[in-house]
Design an enzyme around this catalytic site. Structure first.
Site, PDB file in Angstrom:
ATOM      1  N   ASN A  62       1.067  -1.135   0.129  1.00 54.92           N
ATOM      2  CA  ASN A  62      -0.018  -0.022  -0.068  1.00 54.92           C
ATOM      3  C   ASN A  62       0.993   1.293   0.005  1.00 54.92           C
ATOM      4  OD1 ASN A  62       0.340  -1.095   2.610  1.00 54.92           O
ATOM      5  ND2 ASN A  62      -1.037   0.734   3.462  1.00 54.92           N
ATOM      6  N   ALA A  66      -0.956  12.234   1.778  1.00 51.38           N
ATOM      7  CA  ALA A  66      -1.517  13.358   2.589  1.00 51.38           C
ATOM      8  C   ALA A  66      -2.894  13.614   1.989  1.00 51.38           C
ATOM      9  CB  ALA A  66      -0.784  14.426   3.020  1.00 51.38           C
ATOM     10  N   GLU A  75      -3.155  -4.737  -2.953  1.00 52.22           N
ATOM     11  CA  GLU A  75      -3.437  -5.883  -3.928  1.00 52.22           C
ATOM     12  C   GLU A  75      -3.890  -5.090  -5.355  1.00 52.22           C
ATOM     13  OE1 GLU A  75      -5.911  -6.275   0.029  1.00 52.22           O
ATOM     14  OE2 GLU A  75      -4.778  -4.916  -0.990  1.00 52.22           O
TER      15      GLU A  75
END
Length: 161
Positions: A62, A66, A75
């Site tokens: 992942n 911000a 994934e």
């Protein structure tokens, strides 16, 4: 009115020792890349490892931002890379592992989010063969034999005319 029951079965394992060697290898790769995730806001590091039908393993983690929601899940990073670099190869299985802010693997297996489920399912539709998901937690491991089981009422090309 008609009531419909949607049920499915998953395989549950209690330890890595019970798994086939190929699942353990995917776990190892997903764990390594999870620890390299860019997750400074959530401290929730996720890694995904994909086994392709040519034997290659593709990984992703992942990437937060911000400017939420500009990040992307592990994934989808892995699936998009696999589809971009190996468009003619099928995805056999995807392993997913997550680490919490204490640096330990999450106790219960973490399933893909809704967006990731849809993306994985689209890949399954493209290749016309099931994609297996292996979800790792420190207390248990789930194996879902077909990605469509995680999204039984799904959006698909049948809706587009």
């Amino acid at each position: 009115m008609e009531r419909k029951n949607i049920q499915f079965t998953i395989l549950e394992y209690n330890s890595l020792n019970e798994l086939p060697e190929s699942y353990i290898k995917l776990y190892e790769v997903a764990s390594i890349v999870a620890k390299k995730a860019y997750a400074p806001y959530s401290n929730f590091n996720v890694g995904a490892a994909i086994l392709l039908d040519n034997g290659k393993i593709i990984s992703g983690n992942n990437q937060e931002n911000a400017a939420y929601p500009s990040g992307i899940c592990a994934e989808r990073v892995a699936v998009f890379f696999a589809n971009a670099q190996y468009p003619n190869n099928k995805i056999i299985s995807i392993a997913i592992v997550a680490y919490g802010n204490n640096g330990d693997i999450i106790e219960n297996p973490v399933p893909p989010c809704g967006s990731c489920r849809q993306v994985i399912l689209e890949s399954q539709f493209r290749q016309n063969e099931p994609i297996k998901l292996i979800l790792f937690g420190s207390k248990r491991i789930y194996v879902v034999e077909d990605a469509s089981l995680l999204l039984p009422i799904n959006f698909n090309k049948g809706f587009i005319t």
